[in-house]
Design a protein around this motif. Structure first.
Motif: not given
Ligand SMILES: Nc1ncnc2c1ncn2[C@@H]1O[C@H](COP(=O)(O)OP(=O)(O)O)[C@@H](O)[C@H]1O
Ligand SMILES: [Mg+2]
Lengths: 273, 299
Positions: A10, A84, A86, A93, B78, B80, B83-86, B94, B141-142
């Motif tokens: 990733l 961010r 993240t 996890y 979970f 959040p 929620v944030a991702f790249h 992802q 994803q949760a």
């Protein structure tokens, strides 16, 4: 293990899409080619082989460039994820913080290795093209490659350390620049000043050589330019090289990445996302 | 095994007490809504359950293990808050990454993308997603690996009404399969039918923790009864029932829960002039206000 590889994968994708790979490769390739071509003219007059001249000038440059690329790749690794938002999700996890760090390291190490390989590969090709390859020894090039990776790894680790200690990427980048300045510029200047002040006393003979080799950037320089007649620390360098020897230089260059990664891990373990 | 157990949990930030002596437990298959104003301590509580931040005192047990242990994390999903991702990654990349971290096949991740309605956008960069779409990846994803405990922090923020409906359907399926769900929210109306229990947090204290019907009973809030009459009788009906005339053909009354049946009897006793009757129990908003302010007064 699969978690580490997944993170590495990733991060590599991210590095590619953020143009970090392109930037690093471009930097290394550009400077390697320019220095090789510039060295070719002067090499003819000296006893040294053209490749040795090229390696010598690329080494001088790599001392600045490789740590810089290492820090650029790593300063954002933790602080950027905190900003961010993240990191909290990643930490929910089932994987350890050590695995996260190692995964990121593998990815950034690969980017660094690729950039250095492209730069030095171009140097090798140019040298063969100019002089006809078969008679030439490529050992200095391989040594430069391997030691560049060790040097870069040390600064990757330092970058993660900074990134974990300060939560804001802006501050982390500033601190990374400071580390870079100290390691590749100020440290040597300081030693030089101390040498001058000492005027050939015990400091020069007993302490200075060890202080010099303790800096991975200087260990890297000593290893790749054993007969460094051209280095900035001309007087001290060759004497220092003799005292610590290649074993000491190599030890410094290999211990720094380990130490930096351990410190980074210790700092990362304390981070609350 | 109890999915989640909190015993006298306290979290301090310096002098400030963010979570104050909270005890709560959730059984498998139960859906619990955690309600509270901004800053009530909902997110802090979830972070402690995940082991992201240590407790100041008290005890938390997640699926029989310590919070943050690998065992607990393996079976916890979970989502959040915010929620944030790249942004440089695609939704599929992802989600497949998260699937690998949970040792779930990539196919499951792809199916989940379809399930939350992201199929067509799955191969676009997350940078280009709307907030609602990011929220859906967060939800997907949760759900990976059918968790035994799902912690969803303000899961419906950023979702439109239709998506909210879909969301609660997914939560229902989850709990039907045995997952314990703890979701925080301050959008109240949608929770009435979609949760089994409601826990209300006010300034870090747990001020209520029961199913909706019991909360209503205990709060003793008045019930509103709206009576529709023929136009010419509205004044008379209002006078006889002792209610308030709202418009040309309806009257509104309030009564305590235990008076409801007798009041309805009196209304139907009026015979032909009554067209319709609506009984409106205290809304969740009213209940919420009641529990959070009465807690404030006690303090
Ligand atoms: N890291 C922290 N440091 C200091 N105070 C915090 C920290 N995290 C949360 N708080 C405080 O704890 C309280 C509860 O916050 P939070 O759990 O985020 O509330 P909610 O999610 O219910 O809106 C808030 O007053 C917040 O300011
Ligand atoms: Mg919150």
């Amino acid at each position: 293990m699969s978690a580490i590889l997944s993170i590495a994968r990733l991060e590599m994708l991210i590095a590619r899409r953020n143009m970090w790979v392109a930037t690093s490769v471009l930097l290394m390739a550009l400077f390697s080619v320019v220095l090789t071509l510039a060295g070719a003219g002067t090499g003819a007059n000296l006893a040294a082989s053209p490749l040795e001249v090229a390696v010598s000038s690329i080494t001088t440059l790599s001392v600045y460039l490789v740590p810089l690329v290492g820090l650029l790749l790593s300063f954002d690794a933790v602080s950027g994820e905190i900003e961010r938002g993240t990191l909290a999700l990643s930490l929910s996890y089932p994987l350890s913080r050590g695995e996260i760090l190692i995964g990121k390291f593998l990815a950034h190490f690969a980017v660094l290795a690729f950039a250095v390989a492209v730069g030095l590969g171009l140097t090798g090709v140019l040298a063969i093209w100019q002089n006809g390859g078969p008679a030439m020894s490529f050992a200095p090039l391989w040594r430069l490659f391997a030691t560049s990776l060790a040097l870069g790894s040390a600064f990757l680790g330092l970058g993660y350390l900074v990134s974990s200690l300060v939560r804001a990427p802006g501050v982390a980048s500033g601190l990374a620049i400071v580390i870079w300045l100290v390691a590749v510029v100020l440290y040597d200047l300081g030693l030089l000043g101390a040498l001058v002040a000492d005027g050939g006393g015990t400091f020069t003979k007993e302490i200075f050589p060890w202080l010099l080799v303790a800096n991975p950037a200087d260990a890297f320089r000593l290893l790749n330019m054993p007969e460094a007649a051209t280095a900035e620390l001309a007087s001290g360098l060759s004497a220092a090289g003799a005292v610590s020897g290649p074993a000491g230089q190599l030890a410094s260059l290999l211990l720094w990445p380990l130490l930096a990664m351990l410190l980074a891990w210790a700092a990362f373990r304390k981070v609350e996302p | 095994m109890t999915a989640l157990k909190l015993e006298h949990v306290v979290k301090r930030f310096g002098e400030f007490v963010s979570v104050q002596d909270v005890s709560l437990s959730i059984e498998p298959g139960e859906r619990v809504a955690l309600l509270g104003h901004n800053g009530a301590g909902k997110t802090t509580m979830m972070r402690m359950i995940l082991g992201l931040t240590p407790l100041s005192s008290g005890r938390i047990e997640v699926l029989g293990s310590a919070p943050g242990s690998r065992q607990a994390r393996r079976h916890t999903g979970f989502l959040p808050e915010n929620v944030a991702f790249h942004g440089a990654l695609t939704g599929r990349e992802q989600l497949r990454h998260f699937a690998r971290l949970k040792s779930v096949p990539a196919r499951v991740a792809d199916d989940l993308l379809e399930r939350v309605g992201l199929g067509p956008a799955a191969d676009r960069r997350i940078r280009t997603y709307s907030k609602g779409m990011r929220q859906r990846i967060g939800l997907a994803q949760a759900l990976l690996g059918q968790p035994k405990l799902a912690l969803l922090d303000e899961p419906t923020s950023g979702l439109d009404p239709v998506s909210r409906h879909d969301f609660y359907e997914i939560v229902h399926e989850l709990s039907a399969a045995g997952t314990a769900v703890l979701l925080s929210s301050h959008a109240l109306t949608e929770l009435e039918t979609s949760t089994d229990r409601i826990a209300i947090l006010s300034r870090g204290r747990l001020v209520a923790n029961d199913d909706l019907a019991s909360l209503r009973r205990a709060a003793h809030l008045p019930i509103r009864v709206s009576v529709t009459t023929t136009d010419e009788n509205v004044e008379e009906v209002a006078a006889r029932l002792g209610g308030q005339r709202i418009n040309g053909h309806s009257v509104e009354l309030t009564c305590q829960p235990d008076e409801k049946v007798s009041l309805l009897g009196r209304i139907t006793g009026l015979g032909e002039v009554i067209k319709d009757v609506d009984v409106i129990p205290a809304s969740l908003e009213e209940l919420y206000r009641y529990y959070s302010t009465s807690a404030g007064e006690k303090k």
